[in-house]
Design a protein around this motif. Sequence first.
Motif, PDB file in Angstrom:
ATOM      1  N   ILE A  79       0.833  -1.213   0.000  1.00 18.57           N
ATOM      2  CA  ILE A  79       0.000   0.000   0.000  1.00 18.57           C
ATOM      3  C   ILE A  79       0.867   1.262   0.000  1.00 18.57           C
ATOM      4  CG2 ILE A  79      -1.911   1.194   1.134  1.00 18.57           C
ATOM      5  CD1 ILE A  79      -2.668  -1.521   2.391  1.00 18.57           C
ATOM      6  N   PRO A  80       1.841   1.400   0.912  1.00 22.75           N
ATOM      7  CA  PRO A  80       2.742   2.559   0.819  1.00 22.75           C
ATOM      8  C   PRO A  80       3.504   2.608  -0.504  1.00 22.75           C
ATOM      9  CG  PRO A  80       2.956   1.524   2.960  1.00 22.75           C
ATOM     10  CD  PRO A  80       2.126   0.604   2.122  1.00 22.75           C
ATOM     11  N   ALA A  81       3.876   1.416  -1.015  1.00 24.14           N
ATOM     12  CA  ALA A  81       4.592   1.380  -2.293  1.00 24.14           C
ATOM     13  C   ALA A  81       3.728   1.939  -3.418  1.00 24.14           C
ATOM     14  CB  ALA A  81       5.015  -0.051  -2.607  1.00 24.14           C
ATOM     15  N   TYR A  82       2.469   1.548  -3.449  1.00 25.88           N
ATOM     16  CA  TYR A  82       1.548   2.059  -4.482  1.00 25.88           C
ATOM     17  C   TYR A  82       1.354   3.567  -4.336  1.00 25.88           C
ATOM     18  CZ  TYR A  82      -2.716   2.869  -7.139  1.00 25.88           C
ATOM     19  OH  TYR A  82      -3.636   3.374  -8.030  1.00 25.88           O
ATOM     20  N   LEU A  83       1.198   4.024  -3.102  1.00 22.31           N
ATOM     21  CA  LEU A  83       1.009   5.459  -2.865  1.00 22.31           C
ATOM     22  C   LEU A  83       2.237   6.258  -3.311  1.00 22.31           C
ATOM     23  CD1 LEU A  83      -0.714   5.343   0.641  1.00 22.31           C
ATOM     24  CD2 LEU A  83      -1.783   5.876  -1.564  1.00 22.31           C
ATOM     25  N   GLN A  84       3.436   5.674  -3.127  1.00 21.53           N
ATOM     26  CA  GLN A  84       4.654   6.345  -3.588  1.00 21.53           C
ATOM     27  C   GLN A  84       4.746   6.315  -5.102  1.00 21.53           C
ATOM     28  OE1 GLN A  84       7.646   7.520  -1.980  1.00 21.53           O
ATOM     29  NE2 GLN A  84       9.271   7.110  -3.464  1.00 21.53           N
ATOM     30  N   ALA A  85       4.485   5.146  -5.695  1.00 21.94           N
ATOM     31  CA  ALA A  85       4.673   4.986  -7.132  1.00 21.94           C
ATOM     32  C   ALA A  85       3.634   5.731  -7.957  1.00 21.94           C
ATOM     33  CB  ALA A  85       4.645   3.490  -7.488  1.00 21.94           C
ATOM     34  N   LYS A  86       2.400   5.731  -7.485  1.00 15.31           N
ATOM     35  CA  LYS A  86       1.303   6.281  -8.286  1.00 15.31           C
ATOM     36  C   LYS A  86       0.827   7.654  -7.827  1.00 15.31           C
ATOM     37  CE  LYS A  86       0.242   3.059 -11.369  1.00 15.31           C
ATOM     38  NZ  LYS A  86       0.184   3.335 -12.818  1.00 15.31           N
ATOM     39  N   ARG A  87       0.989   7.953  -6.542  1.00 16.50           N
ATOM     40  CA  ARG A  87       0.441   9.205  -6.014  1.00 16.50           C
ATOM     41  C   ARG A  87       1.508  10.157  -5.480  1.00 16.50           C
ATOM     42  NH1 ARG A  87      -2.971   7.846  -8.741  1.00 16.50           N
ATOM     43  NH2 ARG A  87      -5.121   7.239  -8.243  1.00 16.50           N
ATOM     44  N   GLY A  88       2.752   9.707  -5.472  1.00 16.97           N
ATOM     45  CA  GLY A  88       3.836  10.574  -5.017  1.00 16.97           C
ATOM     46  C   GLY A  88       3.916  10.772  -3.524  1.00 16.97           C
ATOM     47  N   SER A  89       3.178   9.981  -2.746  1.00 16.98           N
ATOM     48  CA  SER A  89       3.252  10.076  -1.286  1.00 16.98           C
ATOM     49  C   SER A  89       4.609   9.554  -0.813  1.00 16.98           C
ATOM     50  CB  SER A  89       2.136   9.246  -0.648  1.00 16.98           C
ATOM     51  OG  SER A  89       0.870   9.682  -1.101  1.00 16.98           O
ATOM     52  N   HIS A  90       5.250  10.296   0.081  1.00 18.73           N
ATOM     53  CA  HIS A  90       6.593   9.914   0.497  1.00 18.73           C
ATOM     54  C   HIS A  90       6.554   8.618   1.299  1.00 18.73           C
ATOM     55  CE1 HIS A  90      10.721  10.138   1.833  1.00 18.73           C
ATOM     56  NE2 HIS A  90      10.906  11.196   1.064  1.00 18.73           N
ATOM     57  N   ILE A  91       7.451   7.705   0.940  1.00 21.32           N
ATOM     58  CA  ILE A  91       7.454   6.370   1.535  1.00 21.32           C
ATOM     59  C   ILE A  91       7.734   6.414   3.037  1.00 21.32           C
ATOM     60  CG2 ILE A  91       9.914   5.777   1.239  1.00 21.32           C
ATOM     61  CD1 ILE A  91       7.035   3.455   0.255  1.00 21.32           C
ATOM     62  N   VAL A  92       8.528   7.383   3.490  1.00 24.89           N
ATOM     63  CA  VAL A  92       8.842   7.488   4.917  1.00 24.89           C
ATOM     64  C   VAL A  92       7.583   7.790   5.725  1.00 24.89           C
ATOM     65  CG1 VAL A  92      10.075   8.852   6.652  1.00 24.89           C
ATOM     66  CG2 VAL A  92      11.251   8.140   4.566  1.00 24.89           C
ATOM     67  N   ILE A  93       6.802   8.758   5.246  1.00 22.70           N
ATOM     68  CA  ILE A  93       5.598   9.167   5.967  1.00 22.70           C
ATOM     69  C   ILE A  93       4.582   8.025   6.010  1.00 22.70           C
ATOM     70  CG2 ILE A  93       3.712  10.824   6.061  1.00 22.70           C
ATOM     71  CD1 ILE A  93       6.488  11.989   6.606  1.00 22.70           C
ATOM     72  N   THR A  94       4.344   7.405   4.857  1.00 21.07           N
ATOM     73  CA  THR A  94       3.306   6.364   4.803  1.00 21.07           C
ATOM     74  C   THR A  94       3.701   5.123   5.593  1.00 21.07           C
ATOM     75  OG1 THR A  94       4.227   5.646   2.673  1.00 21.07           O
ATOM     76  CG2 THR A  94       2.334   7.132   2.604  1.00 21.07           C
ATOM     77  N   THR A  95       4.979   4.735   5.539  1.00 21.73           N
ATOM     78  CA  THR A  95       5.383   3.529   6.276  1.00 21.73           C
ATOM     79  C   THR A  95       5.340   3.767   7.788  1.00 21.73           C
ATOM     80  OG1 THR A  95       7.701   4.161   5.881  1.00 21.73           O
ATOM     81  CG2 THR A  95       6.762   2.444   4.469  1.00 21.73           C
ATOM     82  N   ILE A  96       5.685   4.981   8.241  1.00 25.52           N
ATOM     83  CA  ILE A  96       5.559   5.291   9.669  1.00 25.52           C
ATOM     84  C   ILE A  96       4.091   5.175  10.095  1.00 25.52           C
ATOM     85  CG2 ILE A  96       5.665   7.156  11.370  1.00 25.52           C
ATOM     86  CD1 ILE A  96       8.204   8.119  10.020  1.00 25.52           C
ATOM     87  N   MET A  97       3.191   5.777   9.297  1.00 24.99           N
ATOM     88  CA  MET A  97       1.769   5.712   9.629  1.00 24.99           C
ATOM     89  C   MET A  97       1.276   4.274   9.665  1.00 24.99           C
ATOM     90  SD  MET A  97       0.510   8.882   7.260  1.00 24.99           S
ATOM     91  CE  MET A  97      -1.216   8.473   7.446  1.00 24.99           C
ATOM     92  N   PHE A  98       1.759   3.459   8.728  1.00 29.97           N
ATOM     93  CA  PHE A  98       1.288   2.081   8.651  1.00 29.97           C
ATOM     94  C   PHE A  98       1.804   1.224   9.807  1.00 29.97           C
ATOM     95  CE2 PHE A  98      -0.765   3.069   4.859  1.00 29.97           C
ATOM     96  CZ  PHE A  98      -1.477   1.966   4.406  1.00 29.97           C
ATOM     97  N   ASN A  99       2.880   1.645  10.466  1.00 35.26           N
ATOM     98  CA  ASN A  99       3.298   0.942  11.689  1.00 35.26           C
ATOM     99  C   ASN A  99       2.211   1.032  12.757  1.00 35.26           C
ATOM    100  OD1 ASN A  99       5.837   0.067  10.806  1.00 35.26           O
ATOM    101  ND2 ASN A  99       6.838   1.960  11.436  1.00 35.26           N
ATOM    102  N   PHE A 100       1.665   2.225  12.934  1.00 35.07           N
ATOM    103  CA  PHE A 100       0.619   2.423  13.933  1.00 35.07           C
ATOM    104  C   PHE A 100      -0.676   1.708  13.539  1.00 35.07           C
ATOM    105  CE2 PHE A 100       3.459   6.030  14.614  1.00 35.07           C
ATOM    106  CZ  PHE A 100       3.641   5.972  15.992  1.00 35.07           C
ATOM    107  N   ILE A 101      -0.980   1.753  12.242  1.00 32.48           N
ATOM    108  CA  ILE A 101      -2.181   1.051  11.781  1.00 32.48           C
ATOM    109  C   ILE A 101      -2.024  -0.455  11.982  1.00 32.48           C
ATOM    110  CG2 ILE A 101      -3.682   0.600   9.806  1.00 32.48           C
ATOM    111  CD1 ILE A 101      -2.800   3.332   8.686  1.00 32.48           C
ATOM    112  N   ALA A 102      -0.829  -0.973  11.697  1.00 32.22           N
ATOM    113  CA  ALA A 102      -0.578  -2.412  11.884  1.00 32.22           C
ATOM    114  C   ALA A 102      -0.765  -2.806  13.346  1.00 32.22           C
ATOM    115  CB  ALA A 102       0.839  -2.760  11.419  1.00 32.22           C
ATOM    116  N   ALA A 103      -0.285  -1.968  14.267  1.00 35.16           N
ATOM    117  CA  ALA A 103      -0.449  -2.265  15.696  1.00 35.16           C
ATOM    118  C   ALA A 103      -1.926  -2.316  16.064  1.00 35.16           C
ATOM    119  CB  ALA A 103       0.272  -1.211  16.526  1.00 35.16           C
TER     120      ALA A 103
END
Length: 364
Positions: free
Chosen positions: A128-152
């Motif tokens: 999901i972060p990879a797609y957001l980076q590749a297709k939407r330009g969302s920075h991978i650092v920001i999205t992966t940090i957020m997804f750590n909390f979502i995963a928890a």
Amino acid sequence: MDKMPKWADVVLIPLISLLLAAIISALVILGIGEDPVEAVKLMVDGALGSTYGWGYTLYYATNFLFTGLAVSVAFHARMFNIGGEGQAMLGGLGAALVCLFIPWPHWSLALIAAATGAAIFGAAWAAIPAYLQAKRGSHIVITTIMFNFIAAAVLNYFLVNLLRPAGSMDPATARFPEAVHLPKLHDILAPLGIEFSNRAPANISFLLAIAACIFVWLLIWRTKLGFEIRSFGKSEQGALYAGISPVKITMIAMLISGALAGMMATNNVMGEAERLVLNSTEGAGFIGIAVALMGRSHPFGVFLAAILFGFLYQGGAELALWTKIPRELIVVIQALVILFTGALDNMVRMPLEKIFVALRKGKA
């Protein structure tokens, strides 16, 4: 031409960084009235002085190997995957589902299936972060940090509401069946006549982690895909000019990275706890960043760095147990190693580069 030899970048800089971290750590220990020499002796004896200590050191190192390799693969594609913690959490969920709901006749089949399930869940969480980076330009650092909390939060929901045994107050699954319990290093080495503590948690997943190191080396340096990943990491515009798809490389590199992080579950969930608990990752996803930085994103360097951090974890636990040095100070020592080998890398690199350039000019 490089400003310094390859050996200096790979060996000399990390060694000097470690030495600086050790000196500062010694000063901190002196500052609280403890003997740094005795502290080092206790760490070495506790982490490396017995097969019991080695068992814990290798157990921690196995976790750091998987997460360090995960970060390394993303680094080669010029991406900073800080989501290894969340990907390892979801990998644990995948491994637990495979172990709990499929009857396995033997641990070997269960290990293959659990590693596959953990890799799929980890890769899916990284996708999901990879797609957001590749297709939407969302920075991978920001999205992966957020997804750590979502995963928890996701893991907490599954453990509390869906997988917790009836009547249990502990947010954890039931214990896995006996058939899927992994052999420890004691069981593997005993037939060879090598004595190893049967109380230490190191298990066969350490060998799986070594296999993952070999896989990453072959992938990055011996395949066309690996060349494309490295080319994209060196120059996105150059890779694009050569016909390499940024979307493809971003997705594939992150999927492999997430899969490697997820496979950590074979060690901490399947091999040690033999059930899925809420905080099974214990920060290993973040330590993997330091391991990858110190290991220069090379599998052999990652292996050595993982052993070092395994030593710091086990040796630090011994210090906290047998001295007045508080556990928080052990974390400070580990942070100093991370600081000097990662964030302050240029503080050592730049003076060394000037020295090697001057030596080269002197010979010319």
